[in-house]
Design a protein around this motif. Structure first.
Motif, PDB file in Angstrom:
ATOM      1  N   PHE A   1       9.735  17.390  13.668  1.00 50.87           N
ATOM      2  CA  PHE A   1       9.513  16.404  12.627  1.00 50.87           C
ATOM      3  C   PHE A   1       8.006  16.227  12.479  1.00 50.87           C
ATOM      4  CE2 PHE A   1      13.759  14.496  11.952  1.00 50.87           C
ATOM      5  CZ  PHE A   1      14.440  15.148  12.961  1.00 50.87           C
ATOM      6  N   ARG A   2       7.586  15.610  11.370  1.00 54.57           N
ATOM      7  CA  ARG A   2       6.165  15.339  11.196  1.00 54.57           C
ATOM      8  C   ARG A   2       5.961  14.011  10.492  1.00 54.57           C
ATOM      9  NH1 ARG A   2       4.667  20.097   6.776  1.00 54.57           N
ATOM     10  NH2 ARG A   2       5.721  19.138   4.962  1.00 54.57           N
ATOM     11  N   GLN A   3       4.806  13.434  10.749  1.00 55.74           N
ATOM     12  CA  GLN A   3       4.460  12.175  10.097  1.00 55.74           C
ATOM     13  C   GLN A   3       3.000  12.217   9.690  1.00 55.74           C
ATOM     14  OE1 GLN A   3       5.256   8.610  12.376  1.00 55.74           O
ATOM     15  NE2 GLN A   3       5.329   7.381  10.506  1.00 55.74           N
ATOM     16  N   ALA A   4       2.790  12.140   8.389  1.00 52.52           N
ATOM     17  CA  ALA A   4       1.442  12.105   7.836  1.00 52.52           C
ATOM     18  C   ALA A   4       0.981  10.655   7.745  1.00 52.52           C
ATOM     19  CB  ALA A   4       1.435  12.758   6.459  1.00 52.52           C
ATOM     20  N   PRO A   5      -0.320  10.418   7.694  1.00 50.90           N
ATOM     21  CA  PRO A   5      -0.831   9.042   7.599  1.00 50.90           C
ATOM     22  C   PRO A   5      -0.254   8.313   6.410  1.00 50.90           C
ATOM     23  CG  PRO A   5      -2.602  10.558   8.094  1.00 50.90           C
ATOM     24  CD  PRO A   5      -1.397  11.401   7.799  1.00 50.90           C
ATOM     25  N   GLY A   6       0.274   7.124   6.659  1.00 47.11           N
ATOM     26  CA  GLY A   6       0.807   6.303   5.591  1.00 47.11           C
ATOM     27  C   GLY A   6       2.172   6.715   5.079  1.00 47.11           C
ATOM     28  N   LYS A   7       2.773   7.702   5.732  1.00 43.45           N
ATOM     29  CA  LYS A   7       4.084   8.178   5.284  1.00 43.45           C
ATOM     30  C   LYS A   7       5.105   8.052   6.410  1.00 43.45           C
ATOM     31  CE  LYS A   7       2.428  11.451   1.815  1.00 43.45           C
ATOM     32  NZ  LYS A   7       2.542  12.845   1.289  1.00 43.45           N
ATOM     33  N   GLU A   8       6.366   8.116   6.035  1.00 44.27           N
ATOM     34  CA  GLU A   8       7.418   8.070   7.032  1.00 44.27           C
ATOM     35  C   GLU A   8       7.564   9.434   7.704  1.00 44.27           C
ATOM     36  OE1 GLU A   8      10.292   4.630   5.071  1.00 44.27           O
ATOM     37  OE2 GLU A   8      11.035   6.675   5.350  1.00 44.27           O
ATOM     38  N   ARG A   9       8.109   9.404   8.895  1.00 43.80           N
ATOM     39  CA  ARG A   9       8.375  10.657   9.598  1.00 43.80           C
ATOM     40  C   ARG A   9       9.441  11.443   8.840  1.00 43.80           C
ATOM     41  NH1 ARG A   9       9.587   9.802  15.711  1.00 43.80           N
ATOM     42  NH2 ARG A   9      11.494   8.897  14.845  1.00 43.80           N
ATOM     43  N   GLU A  10       9.248  12.761   8.743  1.00 39.29           N
ATOM     44  CA  GLU A  10      10.198  13.584   7.997  1.00 39.29           C
ATOM     45  C   GLU A  10      10.632  14.789   8.813  1.00 39.29           C
ATOM     46  OE1 GLU A  10       8.433  15.102   4.421  1.00 39.29           O
ATOM     47  OE2 GLU A  10       6.914  16.270   5.488  1.00 39.29           O
ATOM     48  N   PHE A  11      11.811  15.253   8.514  1.00 39.39           N
ATOM     49  CA  PHE A  11      12.374  16.435   9.161  1.00 39.39           C
ATOM     50  C   PHE A  11      11.616  17.677   8.697  1.00 39.39           C
ATOM     51  CE2 PHE A  11      15.562  19.203  10.860  1.00 39.39           C
ATOM     52  CZ  PHE A  11      15.697  20.233   9.933  1.00 39.39           C
ATOM     53  N   VAL A  12      11.394  18.605   9.637  1.00 39.65           N
ATOM     54  CA  VAL A  12      10.740  19.874   9.313  1.00 39.65           C
ATOM     55  C   VAL A  12      11.693  21.040   9.547  1.00 39.65           C
ATOM     56  CG1 VAL A  12       8.866  21.458   9.893  1.00 39.65           C
ATOM     57  CG2 VAL A  12       8.446  18.978   9.861  1.00 39.65           C
ATOM     58  N   ALA A  13      12.215  21.139  10.771  1.00 40.88           N
ATOM     59  CA  ALA A  13      13.082  22.276  11.099  1.00 40.88           C
ATOM     60  C   ALA A  13      13.889  21.950  12.346  1.00 40.88           C
ATOM     61  CB  ALA A  13      12.261  23.542  11.325  1.00 40.88           C
ATOM     62  N   ALA A  14      15.024  22.637  12.510  1.00 37.90           N
ATOM     63  CA  ALA A  14      15.847  22.463  13.698  1.00 37.90           C
ATOM     64  C   ALA A  14      16.558  23.762  14.016  1.00 37.90           C
ATOM     65  CB  ALA A  14      16.859  21.343  13.497  1.00 37.90           C
ATOM     66  N   ILE A  15      16.981  23.876  15.273  1.00 36.19           N
ATOM     67  CA  ILE A  15      17.672  25.082  15.718  1.00 36.19           C
ATOM     68  C   ILE A  15      18.733  24.688  16.729  1.00 36.19           C
ATOM     69  CG2 ILE A  15      15.919  25.506  17.513  1.00 36.19           C
ATOM     70  CD1 ILE A  15      16.342  28.534  16.983  1.00 36.19           C
ATOM     71  N   ARG A  16      19.933  25.258  16.565  1.00 30.48           N
ATOM     72  CA  ARG A  16      21.014  24.995  17.500  1.00 30.48           C
ATOM     73  C   ARG A  16      20.761  25.690  18.827  1.00 30.48           C
ATOM     74  NH1 ARG A  16      26.145  23.908  15.360  1.00 30.48           N
ATOM     75  NH2 ARG A  16      26.733  23.722  17.558  1.00 30.48           N
TER      76      ARG A  16
END
Length: 124
Positions: free
Chosen positions: A37-52
């Motif tokens: 996941f990632r979180q930029a300044p002033g923004k909410e944390r967001e999903f980037v990638a996942a792996i089973r």
């Protein structure tokens, strides 16, 4: 409990590449999916990638498809995020996350363990 430690962040020019790593320790046998996941300044944390756990099923945010690749080495309890063609808008703190085998829901949300994060800065 599971502990996650990220590494590999840094400063890179637009168009460049970085590879993030996340090492898991503790009750790693209890983990199914691992994600970023990632979180930029002033923004909410967001999903980037996942792996089973199998490494076969992967999931990506539309914003990174074709540029980022997630992989994992279960023998090393490590997940990687290869980031190519980086853009200034990819600048953020990147967090590693792990989801328990017993957790329900999609692989885009509902993660149980989190790392401390690593800074990625992409200059224009």
């Amino acid at each position: 409990q599971v502990q996650l430690v990220e590494s590999g962040g840094g400063l890179v020019q637009a168009g460049g590449s970085l590879r993030l790593s996340c090492a898991a320790s503790g009750r790693t046998f209890s983990i199914d999916a691992m994600g970023w996941f990632r979180q930029a300044p002033g923004k909410e944390r967001e999903f980037v990638a996942a792996i089973r756990r199998s490494g076969i099923s992967t999931y990506y945010a539309d914003s990174v498809k074709g540029r980022f690749t997630i992989s994992r080495d279960n023998a090393k309890n490590t997940v990687y995020l290869q980031m190519n063609s980086l853009k200034p808008e990819d600048t953020a703190v990147y967090y590693c996350a792990a989801k328990r085998l017993t957790s329900t829901g999609s692989y885009y949300t509902g993660y149980d363990y989190w790392g401390q994060g690593t800074q990625v800065t992409v200059s224009s």
